[in-house]
Design a protein around this motif. Structure first.
Motif, PDB file in Angstrom:
ATOM      1  N   UNK A 134     -57.335  26.830   7.943  1.00  0.00           N
ATOM      2  CA  UNK A 134     -57.405  25.092   8.267  1.00  0.00           C
ATOM      3  C   UNK A 134     -58.841  24.919   7.200  1.00  0.00           C
ATOM      4  N   UNK A 135     -58.350  23.518   7.247  1.00  0.00           N
ATOM      5  CA  UNK A 135     -59.313  22.512   6.274  1.00  0.00           C
ATOM      6  C   UNK A 135     -61.469  22.998   6.460  1.00  0.00           C
ATOM      7  N   UNK A 136     -61.628  23.777   8.137  1.00  0.00           N
ATOM      8  CA  UNK A 136     -63.178  24.723   7.665  1.00  0.00           C
ATOM      9  C   UNK A 136     -62.630  25.894   7.505  1.00  0.00           C
ATOM     10  N   UNK A 137     -62.185  26.452   6.445  1.00  0.00           N
ATOM     11  CA  UNK A 137     -62.296  27.423   5.862  1.00  0.00           C
ATOM     12  C   UNK A 137     -62.359  27.201   4.575  1.00  0.00           C
ATOM     13  N   UNK A 138     -63.468  28.537   4.412  1.00  0.00           N
ATOM     14  CA  UNK A 138     -64.296  28.586   2.900  1.00  0.00           C
ATOM     15  C   UNK A 138     -63.863  29.874   2.521  1.00  0.00           C
ATOM     16  N   UNK A 139     -64.689  30.585   1.174  1.00  0.00           N
ATOM     17  CA  UNK A 139     -64.399  31.409   0.728  1.00  0.00           C
ATOM     18  C   UNK A 139     -64.569  31.896  -0.481  1.00  0.00           C
ATOM     19  N   UNK A 140     -65.731  32.975  -0.541  1.00  0.00           N
ATOM     20  CA  UNK A 140     -66.066  32.694  -1.898  1.00  0.00           C
ATOM     21  C   UNK A 140     -67.010  34.667  -1.992  1.00  0.00           C
ATOM     22  N   UNK A 141     -66.277  35.570  -2.655  1.00  0.00           N
ATOM     23  CA  UNK A 141     -67.401  36.676  -3.312  1.00  0.00           C
ATOM     24  C   UNK A 141     -68.655  36.301  -3.908  1.00  0.00           C
ATOM     25  N   UNK A 142     -70.004  36.868  -2.452  1.00  0.00           N
ATOM     26  CA  UNK A 142     -70.762  36.978  -2.844  1.00  0.00           C
ATOM     27  C   UNK A 142     -71.582  37.546  -3.323  1.00  0.00           C
ATOM     28  N   UNK A 143     -71.280  38.853  -3.300  1.00  0.00           N
ATOM     29  CA  UNK A 143     -72.043  39.466  -3.908  1.00  0.00           C
ATOM     30  C   UNK A 143     -73.833  39.800  -4.272  1.00  0.00           C
ATOM     31  N   UNK A 178     -56.362  25.075  -4.643  1.00  0.00           N
ATOM     32  CA  UNK A 178     -55.459  24.734  -5.262  1.00  0.00           C
ATOM     33  C   UNK A 178     -55.987  26.657  -6.328  1.00  0.00           C
ATOM     34  N   UNK A 179     -56.655  27.013  -6.770  1.00  0.00           N
ATOM     35  CA  UNK A 179     -56.689  28.380  -7.348  1.00  0.00           C
ATOM     36  C   UNK A 179     -54.878  29.210  -7.121  1.00  0.00           C
ATOM     37  N   UNK A 180     -55.451  28.927  -5.254  1.00  0.00           N
ATOM     38  CA  UNK A 180     -53.781  29.935  -5.304  1.00  0.00           C
ATOM     39  C   UNK A 180     -54.945  31.208  -4.041  1.00  0.00           C
ATOM     40  N   UNK A 181     -55.818  30.799  -3.891  1.00  0.00           N
ATOM     41  CA  UNK A 181     -56.579  31.956  -3.121  1.00  0.00           C
ATOM     42  C   UNK A 181     -55.706  31.574  -1.587  1.00  0.00           C
ATOM     43  N   UNK A 182     -55.986  30.277  -1.199  1.00  0.00           N
ATOM     44  CA  UNK A 182     -54.509  29.771  -0.060  1.00  0.00           C
ATOM     45  C   UNK A 182     -53.318  29.806  -0.357  1.00  0.00           C
ATOM     46  N   UNK A 183     -52.747  30.146   0.618  1.00  0.00           N
ATOM     47  CA  UNK A 183     -51.156  29.353   0.289  1.00  0.00           C
ATOM     48  C   UNK A 183     -50.900  28.475   0.811  1.00  0.00           C
ATOM     49  N   UNK A 184     -51.512  27.903   1.616  1.00  0.00           N
ATOM     50  CA  UNK A 184     -51.378  26.785   2.687  1.00  0.00           C
ATOM     51  C   UNK A 184     -52.706  25.982   3.334  1.00  0.00           C
ATOM     52  N   UNK A 185     -53.359  25.388   3.666  1.00  0.00           N
ATOM     53  CA  UNK A 185     -54.717  24.395   4.263  1.00  0.00           C
ATOM     54  C   UNK A 185     -53.539  23.415   4.924  1.00  0.00           C
ATOM     55  N   UNK A 186     -54.097  23.842   6.523  1.00  0.00           N
ATOM     56  CA  UNK A 186     -53.790  23.189   7.637  1.00  0.00           C
ATOM     57  C   UNK A 186     -55.300  22.196   8.263  1.00  0.00           C
ATOM     58  N   UNK A 187     -54.448  21.197   8.120  1.00  0.00           N
ATOM     59  CA  UNK A 187     -55.499  20.164   9.946  1.00  0.00           C
ATOM     60  C   UNK A 187     -56.232  21.024  10.974  1.00  0.00           C
ATOM     61  N   UNK A 188     -57.289  21.213  10.910  1.00  0.00           N
ATOM     62  CA  UNK A 188     -58.760  21.475  11.841  1.00  0.00           C
ATOM     63  C   UNK A 188     -57.648  21.718  13.146  1.00  0.00           C
ATOM     64  N   UNK A 189     -57.266  20.967  14.126  1.00  0.00           N
ATOM     65  CA  UNK A 189     -56.317  20.774  15.031  1.00  0.00           C
ATOM     66  C   UNK A 189     -55.004  20.869  15.092  1.00  0.00           C
ATOM     67  N   UNK A 190     -54.466  21.267  13.845  1.00  0.00           N
ATOM     68  CA  UNK A 190     -52.808  21.301  13.605  1.00  0.00           C
ATOM     69  C   UNK A 190     -52.556  23.230  13.099  1.00  0.00           C
ATOM     70  N   UNK A 191     -54.094  23.718  12.820  1.00  0.00           N
ATOM     71  CA  UNK A 191     -54.350  25.035  12.573  1.00  0.00           C
ATOM     72  C   UNK A 191     -53.204  25.948  13.114  1.00  0.00           C
TER      73      UNK A 191
END
Length: 264
Positions: free
Chosen positions: A129-138, A179-192
């Protein structure tokens, strides 16, 4: 079985929901064991065609259990015991996820960090979703990497970018991760839910035997030379040629209609 991970199977889709929202679904202890046990159950069923992994409560997974790390540091657990627990816990869970027979989809709504990020990219397709985030924060807790980071991340973003993400511990928003390919698709929150559900349904409606073979061939292909890859592809087709869905696909094409695959 603990309710830390819930399993629901409907219309060929097995959904594993990490269910400790008050702790942002840490991939340790009960959740790691729950995912592993449910994957074992899924492999034994004959009505599953796709596996979905998601998190409850506005987060996919916050990764490691920081309080648990503090308890370990203050306790009397030896380093050997800690390493053994890691290998018998999270490591085994990741192996079962990555090698799952069926196509796997991560639905990331909210943060996926540390081991939680690996759980996401360990799936075959990552929907966000648009609200998603990802990080390798070790690095934020003074750790190296685990949960398959060194194997999975370079295969998605390349070696140098993987090093940068680990060295900086940067948490990426949905657009940059896309953009980096970590997510295949990103959808608006209300459509997720609707958009992700449509993609999952599309995958689950496919020829399951063929997709399972294709999954393994693509995963293993990066380690092979061309001749070995071609040999293994031919061997896989030898199995799929005899499937019901192959026959249905050929007949549907010749009859100019949509195929109705049954996963066999």
């Amino acid at each position: 079985m603990s309710d830390a991970v819930l399993l629901d199977v409907e219309d060929g889709v097995a959904t594993l929901t990490m269910n400790q929202p008050d702790r942002m679904n840490p991939v340790t202890g009960p959740i790691s064991e729950g995912i592993e046990n449910h994957l074992d159950t899924v492999e034994e069923r004959d009505d599953v065609r796709c596996v979905v992994v998601e998190g409850a409560g506005g987060a996919f997974s916050a990764g490691g259990d920081i309080q648990g790390m503090k308890d370990r540091l203050e306790g009397d657990e030896s380093l050997d015991e800690a390493v053994d627990q890691l290998e018998r816990g999270l490591s085994e869970t990741m192996v079962k996820l990555v090698t799952c027979t069926y196509p796997t989809v991560a639905k990331v709504d909210g943060p996926a960090v540390g081991a939680g990020a690996n759980l996401a990219i360990g799936c075959d397709v990552v929907l966000a979703s648009d609200s998603a985030s990802i990080g390798f924060v070790f690095n934020q807790v003074g750790l190296s990497v685990d949960g398959g980071t060194s194997y999975l991340l370079p295969r998605v973003v390349g070696v140098n970018k993987a090093k940068e993400l680990v060295f900086t511990g940067e948490i990426l928003g949905a657009a940059e991760a896309d953009d980096l390919g970590l997510f295949n698709h990103v959808y608006p929150d209300e459509e997720f839910e609707d958009q992700a559900g449509a993609m999952v349904d599309r995958i689950a409606a496919g020829p399951t035997v063929a997709l399972s073979r294709a999954k393994r061939l693509i995963q293993d292909g990066i380690e092979k030379d061309l001749e070995q890859a071609l040999h293994d592809e031919a061997a896989a087709q030898g199995v799929v040629f005899d499937s019901h869905d192959h026959r249905e696909g050929v007949e549907a094409f010749l009859e100019d209609r949509e195929p109705e695959f049954e996963g066999r």
